[in-house]
Design an enzyme around this catalytic site. Structure first.
Site, PDB file in Angstrom:
ATOM      1  CG  LEU A   1      -8.546   5.848   0.084  1.00 41.94           C
ATOM      2  CD1 LEU A   1      -9.693   6.329   0.978  1.00 41.94           C
ATOM      3  CD2 LEU A   1      -9.075   4.765  -0.858  1.00 41.94           C
TER       4      LEU A   1
ATOM      5  CE1 TYR B   1      -5.348   3.374   3.747  1.00 39.68           C
ATOM      6  CE2 TYR B   1      -6.734   4.630   5.248  1.00 39.68           C
ATOM      7  CZ  TYR B   1      -6.538   4.039   4.019  1.00 39.68           C
ATOM      8  OH  TYR B   1      -7.521   4.099   3.045  1.00 39.68           O
TER       9      TYR B   1
ATOM     10  CB  VAL C   1      -2.384   5.190   0.730  1.00 39.65           C
ATOM     11  CG1 VAL C   1      -2.134   4.391   1.996  1.00 39.65           C
ATOM     12  CG2 VAL C   1      -1.677   6.540   0.813  1.00 39.65           C
ATOM     13  CD  GLU C   2      -6.848   1.189   1.042  1.00 40.25           C
ATOM     14  OE1 GLU C   2      -6.417   0.025   0.952  1.00 40.25           O
ATOM     15  OE2 GLU C   2      -7.472   1.603   2.044  1.00 40.25           O
ATOM     16  CB  SER C   3      -4.175  -0.445  -5.063  1.00 44.34           C
ATOM     17  OG  SER C   3      -4.539   0.712  -5.810  1.00 44.34           O
TER      18      SER C   3
END
Length: 295
Positions: free
Chosen positions: A167, A260, A170-172
């Site tokens: 996560l 996502y 993928v997020e940052s």
């Protein structure tokens, strides 16, 4: 001169002659029944001739073609008689042998029929494998930036450390200074409004990797407690907000949200179901995730 007779008188005379003829024929028939055949032929030659003519007519090919029954011959075998003539003559006919057809189970038991092929039971549809959400020590420390910090934080909140690491990636992209166009900050892209729900008041604290991972993991744990062991809903709610998941009853039809979830699954070595990789046709008209997402 001869007197002319009226028409009614002549008609009555013809009827009388016809009646006398019928009476004579009946008397001859009764006499024939009482007299043996040899005597009848001598005493009543006319009646015998008439009966013979009738028998000849009945045995002719035309009469047989029309289905009439010939009179039985005196010395002929009973097998040559038709069923109706045999019944009239009182002769019993032997019925032909009709082969007996065995029943299907008996024929199958005797080996005459093959055994039926039993269809295999339908295969049970197995659900698509999904990544686990809970903590497992055997998973080990993720081989990513901040791996040890991610592992320790995930263990405190009973989360899968590899799921948290995927996560974050993928997020940052493991950038602790990352900021989204919606104002989400840090490694796990936590919005200030979400941080306040979990006790973080200052926005600058979200750029601290430890505090950011702590706040994001607490929020992720809250989603797991709400949706159970359903990574689709948990990850979709983390991206689009709980409101979108509640409104659509599961994974929202947003291309961004589905992509996502698919990217996180791919990092963990899982494949999202084919029907979920592309948004449905109705999703093309669906609005984008609301900007008021709690994340």
């Amino acid at each position: 001169m001869r007197s002319k007779r009226s028409f009614p008188s002549r008609l009555m005379r013809a009827a009388g002659l016809l009646g006398l003829g019928w009476l004579a024929a009946g008397a001859a028939a009764r006499a024939t029944e009482a007299v043996p055949p040899a005597a009848a032929s001598s005493q009543f030659p006319a009646a015998t001739t008439a009966i013979g003519a009738i028998g000849a007519i009945g045995s002719s090919p035309s009469a047989q073609a029309l289905g009439t029954c010939p009179l039985p011959a005196e010395d002929g075998p009973a097998a040559e008689l038709s069923p109706w003539a045999a019944a009239d003559a009182g002769v019993e006919r032997a019925e032909p042998d009709v082969p007996t057809v065995p029943s299907v189970p008996a024929a199958r038991a005797a080996g005459a029929l093959p055994s039926p092929v039993t269809a295999p039971p339908p295969l049970a549809l197995r659900p698509e494998p999904v990544p686990p959400l809970g903590f497992d020590r055997a998973l080990g420390v993720p081989r990513t930036p901040f791996g040890k910090l991610i592992y320790s934080t995930a263990s405190r909140h009973a989360l899968n450390p590899r799921l948290v690491a995927a996560l974050v990636g993928v997020e940052s992209g493991f950038n602790p200074r990352a900021v989204s166009r919606r104002g989400a900050c840090g490694l796990m892209q936590v919005r200030p409004a979400t941080a306040r729900r979990f006790g973080v008041r200052r926005r600058k604290d979200l750029f601290n990797p430890r505090k950011n991972l702590e706040t994001g993991s607490r929020y992720l744990r809250w989603l797991v407690d709400r949706y159970g062991e359903d990574p689709l809903r948990v990850l979709a709610a983390y991206n689009a907000g709980e409101g979108a998941v509640e409104r659509f009853g599961g994974l929202p039809p947003f291309a961004e949200t589905r992509g996502y979830v698919q990217r996180i699954y791919a990092r963990l070595g899982f494949v999202l179901a084919a029907e979920l990789t592309q948004p449905a046709a109705v999703a093309a008209a669906a609005p984008a995730p609301p900007s008021s997402s709690t994340r």
